[in-house]
Enzyme design. Structure first.
Site, PDB file in Angstrom:
ATOM      1  N   ASN A   1       0.867  -1.179   0.000  1.00  0.00           N
ATOM      2  CA  ASN A   1       0.000   0.000   0.000  1.00  0.00           C
ATOM      3  C   ASN A   1       0.906   1.231   0.000  1.00  0.00           C
ATOM      4  O   ASN A   1       1.427   1.630   1.035  1.00  0.00           O
ATOM      5  CB  ASN A   1      -0.894  -0.068   1.248  1.00  0.00           C
ATOM      6  CG  ASN A   1      -1.815   1.125   1.387  1.00  0.00           C
ATOM      7  OD1 ASN A   1      -1.710   2.101   0.643  1.00  0.00           O
ATOM      8  ND2 ASN A   1      -2.711   1.061   2.349  1.00  0.00           N
TER       9      ASN A   1
ATOM     10  N   ARG B   1      -2.845  -1.823  -3.200  1.00  0.00           N
ATOM     11  CA  ARG B   1      -3.950  -0.887  -3.060  1.00  0.00           C
ATOM     12  C   ARG B   1      -3.769   0.202  -4.122  1.00  0.00           C
ATOM     13  O   ARG B   1      -2.696   0.799  -4.217  1.00  0.00           O
ATOM     14  CB  ARG B   1      -3.923  -0.244  -1.687  1.00  0.00           C
ATOM     15  CG  ARG B   1      -4.980   0.813  -1.554  1.00  0.00           C
ATOM     16  CD  ARG B   1      -4.812   1.577  -0.292  1.00  0.00           C
ATOM     17  NE  ARG B   1      -5.833   2.598  -0.192  1.00  0.00           N
ATOM     18  CZ  ARG B   1      -5.644   3.764   0.399  1.00  0.00           C
ATOM     19  NH1 ARG B   1      -4.475   4.058   0.930  1.00  0.00           N
ATOM     20  NH2 ARG B   1      -6.616   4.633   0.452  1.00  0.00           N
TER      21      ARG B   1
ATOM     22  N   HIS C   1     -12.178   4.620   0.146  1.00  0.00           N
ATOM     23  CA  HIS C   1     -12.182   3.720   1.312  1.00  0.00           C
ATOM     24  C   HIS C   1     -13.077   2.496   1.041  1.00  0.00           C
ATOM     25  O   HIS C   1     -13.593   1.887   1.983  1.00  0.00           O
ATOM     26  CB  HIS C   1     -12.742   4.405   2.586  1.00  0.00           C
ATOM     27  CG  HIS C   1     -11.839   5.432   3.196  1.00  0.00           C
ATOM     28  ND1 HIS C   1     -12.318   6.554   3.821  1.00  0.00           N
ATOM     29  CD2 HIS C   1     -10.490   5.518   3.279  1.00  0.00           C
ATOM     30  CE1 HIS C   1     -11.308   7.276   4.271  1.00  0.00           C
ATOM     31  NE2 HIS C   1     -10.177   6.668   3.943  1.00  0.00           N
TER      32      HIS C   1
ATOM     33  N   GLY D   1     -10.477   7.720  10.006  1.00  0.00           N
ATOM     34  CA  GLY D   1      -9.033   7.675  10.263  1.00  0.00           C
ATOM     35  C   GLY D   1      -8.486   9.069  10.055  1.00  0.00           C
ATOM     36  O   GLY D   1      -9.128  10.045  10.444  1.00  0.00           O
TER      37      GLY D   1
ATOM     38  N   ARG E   1      -8.268  17.700   6.113  1.00  0.00           N
ATOM     39  CA  ARG E   1      -9.139  18.102   4.997  1.00  0.00           C
ATOM     40  C   ARG E   1     -10.440  18.688   5.526  1.00  0.00           C
ATOM     41  O   ARG E   1     -10.983  18.204   6.513  1.00  0.00           O
ATOM     42  CB  ARG E   1      -9.471  16.905   4.102  1.00  0.00           C
ATOM     43  CG  ARG E   1      -8.270  16.316   3.419  1.00  0.00           C
ATOM     44  CD  ARG E   1      -8.697  15.224   2.426  1.00  0.00           C
ATOM     45  NE  ARG E   1      -7.615  14.307   2.202  1.00  0.00           N
ATOM     46  CZ  ARG E   1      -7.712  12.978   2.269  1.00  0.00           C
ATOM     47  NH1 ARG E   1      -8.875  12.409   2.514  1.00  0.00           N
ATOM     48  NH2 ARG E   1      -6.656  12.232   2.069  1.00  0.00           N
TER      49      ARG E   1
ATOM     50  N   ASP F   1      -4.552  15.242  15.213  1.00  0.00           N
ATOM     51  CA  ASP F   1      -4.626  13.944  15.893  1.00  0.00           C
ATOM     52  C   ASP F   1      -5.736  13.973  16.944  1.00  0.00           C
ATOM     53  O   ASP F   1      -5.693  14.774  17.880  1.00  0.00           O
ATOM     54  CB  ASP F   1      -3.258  13.676  16.545  1.00  0.00           C
ATOM     55  CG  ASP F   1      -3.176  12.278  17.109  1.00  0.00           C
ATOM     56  OD1 ASP F   1      -4.068  11.894  17.892  1.00  0.00           O
ATOM     57  OD2 ASP F   1      -2.217  11.580  16.756  1.00  0.00           O
ATOM     58  N   MET F   2      -6.724  13.102  16.775  1.00  0.00           N
ATOM     59  CA  MET F   2      -7.901  13.145  17.649  1.00  0.00           C
ATOM     60  C   MET F   2      -7.543  12.929  19.121  1.00  0.00           C
ATOM     61  O   MET F   2      -8.167  13.506  20.007  1.00  0.00           O
ATOM     62  CB  MET F   2      -8.918  12.099  17.168  1.00  0.00           C
ATOM     63  CG  MET F   2     -10.249  12.154  17.852  1.00  0.00           C
ATOM     64  SD  MET F   2     -11.057  13.786  17.760  1.00  0.00           S
ATOM     65  CE  MET F   2     -11.921  13.695  16.201  1.00  0.00           C
ATOM     66  N   ARG F   3      -6.521  12.114  19.380  1.00  0.00           N
ATOM     67  CA  ARG F   3      -6.128  11.897  20.785  1.00  0.00           C
ATOM     68  C   ARG F   3      -5.716  13.213  21.443  1.00  0.00           C
ATOM     69  O   ARG F   3      -6.198  13.561  22.515  1.00  0.00           O
ATOM     70  CB  ARG F   3      -4.927  10.945  20.865  1.00  0.00           C
ATOM     71  CG  ARG F   3      -5.315   9.497  20.863  1.00  0.00           C
ATOM     72  CD  ARG F   3      -4.104   8.655  20.608  1.00  0.00           C
ATOM     73  NE  ARG F   3      -3.570   8.947  19.275  1.00  0.00           N
ATOM     74  CZ  ARG F   3      -2.827   8.115  18.576  1.00  0.00           C
ATOM     75  NH1 ARG F   3      -2.500   6.956  19.070  1.00  0.00           N
ATOM     76  NH2 ARG F   3      -2.399   8.441  17.379  1.00  0.00           N
TER      77      ARG F   3
ATOM     78  N   GLY G   1     -12.729   5.913  14.779  1.00  0.00           N
ATOM     79  CA  GLY G   1     -13.962   5.132  14.958  1.00  0.00           C
ATOM     80  C   GLY G   1     -13.776   3.973  15.926  1.00  0.00           C
ATOM     81  O   GLY G   1     -14.658   3.652  16.723  1.00  0.00           O
TER      82      GLY G   1
ATOM     83  N   GLU H   1      -8.121  -3.577   6.029  1.00  0.00           N
ATOM     84  CA  GLU H   1      -7.993  -3.324   4.589  1.00  0.00           C
ATOM     85  C   GLU H   1      -6.950  -4.233   3.941  1.00  0.00           C
ATOM     86  O   GLU H   1      -7.172  -4.775   2.866  1.00  0.00           O
ATOM     87  CB  GLU H   1      -7.608  -1.854   4.356  1.00  0.00           C
ATOM     88  CG  GLU H   1      -8.764  -0.909   4.558  1.00  0.00           C
ATOM     89  CD  GLU H   1      -8.337   0.548   4.586  1.00  0.00           C
ATOM     90  OE1 GLU H   1      -7.702   0.960   5.574  1.00  0.00           O
ATOM     91  OE2 GLU H   1      -8.637   1.265   3.622  1.00  0.00           O
TER      92      GLU H   1
END
Ligand code: ADP
Length: 402
Positions: free
Chosen positions: A9, A85, A174, A204, A235, A276-278, A326, A379
Site C-alpha cells: 500500500n 492498493r 475507502h 481515520g 481536509r 490527531d484526535m487523541r 472510529g 484493509e
C-alpha cells in the site's frame, strides 16, 4: 512451502507492506516511513524499527523492505501473489484486476483523477514487478466498491459536459474498508450479506461514510476526490465552492486554497494545533476552546451525514464505526450519537468505553432502535483475500470466485 500473499500500500511518503499466510492471517505488517527524507525507516509491528537507505524513494524502500521480510523469515522466497492498493479506478474498474500491461495503462489513464495517489501506487506496482517478474500482481481499488452507487447519488448538479468530457462525478473512496465492514457486520449479525444494510463510518486521518443496502454501496460521502464529505484530520470536507472565487478576490489563488483545504483544514485548521484526535480530545478536556470547536464540528458533521445516509436505506441493521478514530475514540462516538436521538440511536456508556470488546463490538443501549458496532478495519487482509481469489480464478478459470 506455504503459499503467501504480499500486500503493498504505497502512500505519498510511506509504504505499508504485509504478508498473509494461506489462512488469511497476517504474519507481519510494517510501515516504511519518512521516504525521500532523512531518517527513512521500516517500522514492523512486532520488532524494532529497521534503518532504510538514506533518502530512500518508494522503489528503494520497497526493495529494502522486501529484502528484510525475506531475511527475517516472514516471506519464504517469492509470494504466490501480490496485492496492491490503488486509490482511483475511475469507472473502468468495478472490482479487483490482474495487473497486465492493459490494466496498468488503464490505471495510468485514471491518474488525472487522483494525481496525488495513482502515480505513487503505480511506482509500487512497477517496483514489485521488477522484483518479482514471475509473480501475479493484483490491483484492489478504493473506488471499486462504490461503482454500485445509483446514478442520482453519483451525478453532480453540473453541466453534463463536466461528466461526459472529463469524468467529473462522485466516485467515493475507502471502498475496501467499507466492503469489509459490510461483510463483518453481516457475519456478526448472523445475516447473509445480500440482506444486510448498514451505515459504515470509516474515521481515520481520512474520513468517509457509506450507506450499504443489501451488501451494496448506495451512497458515500467522498466524491470526485477524497476531499468531499466529512471533516477529516487536515481536509475540510464539504465547503461552499464559492470559497474559491471569494479567496481569489482576496489574493489567494485557487491552487493555494485547494492545498489549504487538503492539508491545513479539518481538525488541524480549526484547532490550529493538531490533526490527531487523541491530542485534540485531551486539549479540549483541559479547556482549549479551539480544540473543543474542532471536536464539536467533527462530531456534528458526522452526525449530520449519518442522518443523510439513512435516506438511501429501507432498513438499518447496524451503524458501524471503524478507523483509528472510529475504533478508539469513545468521546467521538458518544458525542456524535447525542445528536441522533431523534432517529433512535442510543449507546451504552460502559460498552462504549470498552469499544464493545466484550460484546462482539456492540455498544448500543438495550433501548436503541438500531445496533451500533465498533469493528476494526482490515484493509490489508481484504486486499490479500481479493488478490488470492483473483489469482486462483485465473489459474483455474472454472472455479467460481464467490
Ligand atoms: P489512516 O487513515 O492514516 O490509516 P488511522 O486509521 O490510523 O489513520 O487513524 C488515525 C486517527 O486515529 C488519528 O486522528 C488518531 O488520533 C486517531 N486515534 C488513534 N488512536 C486513538 C485513540 N486511542 N483515541 C482517539 N483517537 C485515536
Amino acid at each position: 512451502m506455504d503459499d503467501q500473499i504480499l500486500v503493498i500500500n504505497c502512500g505519498s511518503s510511506s509504504v505499508k507492506i504485509a504478508v498473509f499466510d494461506s489462512q488469511g492471517t497476517a504474519l507481519v505488517s510494517a510501515l516504511a516511513e519518512r521516504l525521500g527524507q532523512r531518517g527513512a525507516r521500516l517500522v514492523p509491528d512486532q520488532t524494532q524499527p529497521v534503518t532504510l537507505p538514506e533518502n530512500a524513494n518508494h522503489q528503494e524502500a520497497l526493495s529494502a523492505s522486501i529484502h528484510w521480510l525475506q531475511e527475517s523469515g516472514y516471506l519464504n522466497g517469492q509470494p504466490s501473489a501480490i496485492g496492491h492498493r490503488v486509490v482511483h479506478g475511475g469507472e473502468t474498474f468495478q472490482e479487483a484486476a490482474l495487473l497486465d500491461d492493459d490494466a496498468i495503462r488503464a490505471i495510468e489513464a485514471c491518474a488525472d483523477l487522483a494525481p496525488l495517489h495513482n502515480p505513487v501506487n503505480l511506482e509500487g506496482i512497477q517496483a514489485a514487478r521488477e522484483l518479482f517478474p514471475e509473480v501475479p500482481q493484483v490491483a484492489v481499488f478504493d473506488t471499486a466498491f462504490h461503482q454500485t452507487l445509483p446514478r442520482h447519488a453519483w451525478l453532480y448538479a453540473l453541466p453534463r459536459r463536466f461528466y461526459e468530457d472529463y469524468g467529473v462525478r462522485r466516485y467515493g473512496f475507502h471502498g475496501t474498508s467499507h466492503h469489509y465492514m459490510a461483510e463483518e457486520a453481516a457475519r456478526r449479525l448472523g445475516k447473509p450479506l445480500e440482506q444486510t444494510s448498514i451505515i459504515s463510518a470509516h474515521l481515520g486521518n481520512g474520513c468517509s461514510i457509506t450507506a450499504i443496502r443489501n451488501g451494496l454501496s448506495v451512497d458515500t460521502s467522498m466524491g470526485l476526490t477524497p476531499l468531499e464529505g466529512l471533516v477529516m484530520g487536515t481536509r475540510s470536507g464539504d465547503i461552499d465552492p464559492g470559497l474559491f472565487e471569494f479567496m481569489a478576490v482576496k489574493g489567494v489563488p485557487a491552487e493555494e486554497t485547494h492545498r489549504i483545504l487538503n492539508r491545513e483544514s479539518g481538525l488541524l485548521g480549526i484547532s490550529g494545533q493538531t490533526s490527531d484526535m487523541r491530542n485534540l480530545v485531551s486539549a479540549a478536556r483541559e479547556g482549549n476552546e479551539h480544540c473543543r470547536d474542532a471536536f464539536e464540528v467533527f462530531c456534528f458533521r458526522l452526525a449530520r451525514y449519518i442522518g443523510a445516509m439513512m435516506v438511501s436505506l429501507d432498513q438499518l441493521d447496524a451503524l458501524v464505526f471503524t478507523g483509528g478514530i472510529g475504533e478508539n475514540s469513545t468521546h467521538v462516538r458518544a458525542r456524535t450519537l447525542e445528536h441522533l436521538t431523534l432517529p433512535g440511536f442510543l449507546i451504552d456508556p460502559e460498552a462504549n468505553e470498552n469499544h464493545g470488546s466484550q460484546l462482539d463490538g456492540h455498544i448500543e443501549a438495550a433501548s436503541s432502535r438500531f445496533p451500533v458496532l465498533v469493528i476494526p478495519t482490515r484493509e490489508e487482509a481484504m486486499i490479500a483475500r481479493e488478490a488470492r481469489a483473483l489469482v486462483q480464478v485465473h489459474a483455474n478459470p472454472r472455479t467460481n470466485r464467490h
